[in-house]
Scaffold this motif. Sequence first.
Motif, PDB file in Angstrom:
ATOM      1  N   LYS A 409       0.839  -1.204   0.000  1.00 46.40           N
ATOM      2  CA  LYS A 409       0.000   0.000   0.000  1.00 46.40           C
ATOM      3  C   LYS A 409       0.869   1.246   0.000  1.00 46.40           C
ATOM      4  O   LYS A 409       0.511   2.264  -0.573  1.00 46.40           O
ATOM      5  CB  LYS A 409      -0.902   0.002   1.231  1.00 46.40           C
ATOM      6  CG  LYS A 409      -2.310  -0.420   0.898  1.00 46.40           C
ATOM      7  CD  LYS A 409      -3.202  -0.291   2.094  1.00 46.40           C
ATOM      8  CE  LYS A 409      -4.487  -1.052   1.799  1.00 46.40           C
ATOM      9  NZ  LYS A 409      -5.150  -1.472   3.004  1.00 46.40           N
ATOM     10  N   SER A 412       3.902   2.270  -4.542  1.00 45.30           N
ATOM     11  CA  SER A 412       3.104   2.101  -5.766  1.00 45.30           C
ATOM     12  C   SER A 412       3.890   1.439  -6.888  1.00 45.30           C
ATOM     13  O   SER A 412       3.343   1.162  -7.953  1.00 45.30           O
ATOM     14  CB  SER A 412       2.604   3.474  -6.236  1.00 45.30           C
ATOM     15  OG  SER A 412       3.729   4.291  -6.495  1.00 45.30           O
ATOM     16  N   GLN A 413       5.157   1.163  -6.655  1.00 47.63           N
ATOM     17  CA  GLN A 413       5.966   0.655  -7.771  1.00 47.63           C
ATOM     18  C   GLN A 413       5.994  -0.866  -7.854  1.00 47.63           C
ATOM     19  O   GLN A 413       6.562  -1.426  -8.781  1.00 47.63           O
ATOM     20  CB  GLN A 413       7.381   1.188  -7.645  1.00 47.63           C
ATOM     21  CG  GLN A 413       7.401   2.680  -7.811  1.00 47.63           C
ATOM     22  CD  GLN A 413       8.816   3.211  -7.662  1.00 47.63           C
ATOM     23  OE1 GLN A 413       9.778   2.481  -7.734  1.00 47.63           O
ATOM     24  NE2 GLN A 413       8.904   4.502  -7.449  1.00 47.63           N
ATOM     25  N   GLU A 474      -1.629   6.895  -7.770  1.00 47.03           N
ATOM     26  CA  GLU A 474      -1.722   6.056  -6.576  1.00 47.03           C
ATOM     27  C   GLU A 474      -2.098   4.624  -6.979  1.00 47.03           C
ATOM     28  O   GLU A 474      -2.868   4.421  -7.901  1.00 47.03           O
ATOM     29  CB  GLU A 474      -2.819   6.683  -5.709  1.00 47.03           C
ATOM     30  CG  GLU A 474      -3.220   5.883  -4.538  1.00 47.03           C
ATOM     31  CD  GLU A 474      -4.604   6.286  -4.064  1.00 47.03           C
ATOM     32  OE1 GLU A 474      -4.998   5.785  -3.022  1.00 47.03           O
ATOM     33  OE2 GLU A 474      -5.275   7.087  -4.757  1.00 47.03           O
ATOM     34  N   VAL A 475      -1.566   3.671  -6.320  1.00 46.98           N
ATOM     35  CA  VAL A 475      -1.922   2.281  -6.591  1.00 46.98           C
ATOM     36  C   VAL A 475      -2.869   1.834  -5.512  1.00 46.98           C
ATOM     37  O   VAL A 475      -2.604   2.013  -4.334  1.00 46.98           O
ATOM     38  CB  VAL A 475      -0.659   1.398  -6.556  1.00 46.98           C
ATOM     39  CG1 VAL A 475      -1.034  -0.078  -6.659  1.00 46.98           C
ATOM     40  CG2 VAL A 475       0.271   1.780  -7.677  1.00 46.98           C
ATOM     41  N   LYS A 476      -3.989   1.325  -5.921  1.00 43.72           N
ATOM     42  CA  LYS A 476      -4.858   0.830  -4.857  1.00 43.72           C
ATOM     43  C   LYS A 476      -5.467  -0.504  -5.244  1.00 43.72           C
ATOM     44  O   LYS A 476      -5.602  -0.818  -6.431  1.00 43.72           O
ATOM     45  CB  LYS A 476      -5.901   1.880  -4.506  1.00 43.72           C
ATOM     46  CG  LYS A 476      -7.071   1.961  -5.413  1.00 43.72           C
ATOM     47  CD  LYS A 476      -8.068   2.956  -4.847  1.00 43.72           C
ATOM     48  CE  LYS A 476      -9.354   2.779  -5.638  1.00 43.72           C
ATOM     49  NZ  LYS A 476     -10.119   3.919  -5.853  1.00 43.72           N
ATOM     50  N   ILE A 494      -4.661  -3.764 -10.105  1.00 44.48           N
ATOM     51  CA  ILE A 494      -4.123  -2.433  -9.852  1.00 44.48           C
ATOM     52  C   ILE A 494      -4.958  -1.462 -10.679  1.00 44.48           C
ATOM     53  O   ILE A 494      -5.129  -1.670 -11.864  1.00 44.48           O
ATOM     54  CB  ILE A 494      -2.659  -2.313 -10.338  1.00 44.48           C
ATOM     55  CG1 ILE A 494      -1.803  -3.473  -9.832  1.00 44.48           C
ATOM     56  CG2 ILE A 494      -2.070  -0.966  -9.982  1.00 44.48           C
ATOM     57  CD1 ILE A 494      -1.434  -3.425  -8.392  1.00 44.48           C
ATOM     58  N   GLN A 496      -5.543   2.461 -12.041  1.00 45.72           N
ATOM     59  CA  GLN A 496      -4.974   3.806 -12.139  1.00 45.72           C
ATOM     60  C   GLN A 496      -5.962   4.759 -11.482  1.00 45.72           C
ATOM     61  O   GLN A 496      -7.155   4.477 -11.422  1.00 45.72           O
ATOM     62  CB  GLN A 496      -4.809   4.202 -13.621  1.00 45.72           C
ATOM     63  CG  GLN A 496      -3.804   3.339 -14.365  1.00 45.72           C
ATOM     64  CD  GLN A 496      -2.467   3.345 -13.671  1.00 45.72           C
ATOM     65  OE1 GLN A 496      -1.921   4.396 -13.411  1.00 45.72           O
ATOM     66  NE2 GLN A 496      -1.958   2.167 -13.347  1.00 45.72           N
TER      67      GLN A 496
END
Length: 539
Positions: A409, A412-413, A474-476, A494, A496
């Motif tokens: 969390k 994000s990579q 952000e990665v969520k 994932i 965007q």
Amino acid sequence: MSEGEANDVSLEDAPAAGKPQNKAERSSTGDITTDVYAAAAECLDAVLKGRASVKSAIFNSPFPEKRFLMAITQKTMDNLVHIKRIAYKSNLLKQETRLSKSMAYVLIYDLLFGEMKRARGIAGLIWRYRKALNEEMQKYLKENEVQDVSQLKKGDQKGLQHPRYIRVNTILSSRDEVEKTLKNEGFILKEYEAQSQKGFLKSIRKMGARSFYHDYHVPNVVVLNPMINFYNHELEKTGKIVVQDKASCLASLLLNPPAGSTVIDACAAPGMKTSHLAALMENQGKIFAVDLDAERCKRMEKSLQHYGVTCATTINEDFLKISPQNERFSAASHILVDPTCSGSGVTSRTNKQNRQSKKEERERLQKLKHLQMTLLKHALSFPNVQRVVYATCSISPEEDEEVVQEALKSNSQFILRPYSKYLPKWKGCGKPRYSVGPNCLRSFPEKHLTNGFFVAVMERYVPLAQEEGLVDGEVKEVGDSGKAEPGENGEVKIEQPVTDWNPAKDKRRKRKRKHEDTTEHWSAEKSSQSKPSAKRNKK
Ligand SMILES: C[S@@+](CC[C@H](N)C(=O)[O-])C[C@H]1O[C@@H](n2cnc3c(N)ncnc32)[C@H](O)[C@@H]1O
């Protein structure tokens, strides 16, 4: 001799031809009690050495009172793990050399669990030790948190019945060489009932003392009966095999760095996984084997030498103090994080652990979780790292899924790669109540006949948006409900951020990923003897 070895039958004891038992034990004495002990000891010997099942040993025994014989032999077998432990602790087998092991076990059974009330005939030999044996028995009951022997678990007591796993050290030997040695010693290579995890485990569960199998999941791992002890075997002494639980091999196997790569083993001592990594890398490239503990580091250095590892350098340092920008380490493409954990998956430890209050236990887990997460986040911050594997021998989700979920969390990579992509034959995943759960690998002692273990594979994610010059976002995880929603290929989806998200681009990205997945030539099933392609290295 370590404690664990007390449960083993050494190889010298095991050959199928079997040495005859003491004459005194074999001859008929005319005393029914001594005779039943002798007959039971012979049956037990045959069972432990893989020559017979309990039933066939009883059937073939000349002792006429079969029911009497069956009762004492079967009950000794049922309680053997306890009997061996108590015998070892009391030092009886070293002091009383007139008894064969099997006879000692039968007599100890009758003294502590059975009916022996006085010393008659051969029982006199054990009767002299009754005080020491009873004292050890009381300690053992206390350790197992039970009041009396009837409450001890029978037969398949946790932790003591897993097969013996040996990993062929392909740096110094080959599976063929180890196989040949085993065959020369009378072991027989067997096939599984069916080529599936189920078929493999079914065969392993009823493996005889002289059988061995190739492991179904991990290349170059050989599976033997738990009674077989390899600690002083020539193959071990020469570094050609490593006695290592199979589950602990899964972490290195999933990291699987190609030959020539730069790897950091962040919590490396005593170096079991480092030596496995070196073998997978064909001893080519560079492994920085880092550990905080000076003593453990020294042991690791010796052990790596013993196993012929030349591509690793041990570093006695806190991994958290190693800067990702440090030139020496920044080239690392693969990092293994196998931190200190509660060890709750290690079955031989679970019985011994002191009872803590729930509150103390929670606090301890929270502290461990904090340390583990800090280490994992640090690993994810190395600029060139492509794959990070996080592993523990804990079964607590606080130390497993929760660490991975929270670390991802905050970064994000990286994405979580489903373990099934690399180890499709493994059936056993993480807790589904965590979104990362289905993509993490778990081994369960009762199911997989290994220690309880947890492994997660994280890989650097290059979003299409970034490739096309869009703002990275952000990665969520999809599924705010907290439910697991494995994406295509099973990985956590994932998304965007809404502002950048373009369904057409997302479709293309998925198509591209799918193409990469199907063209991915590497599989964890590949034999570590085959050369990994440089293409994978570049990934
Ligand atoms: C589970 S053991 C590792 C076992 C090892 N990977 C193997 O397979 O043989 C955990 C190790 O992490 C080390 N450790 C804990 N915190 C550390 C830190 N901050 N930096 C480096 N090592 C650490 C401990 O000293 C311990 O040796």
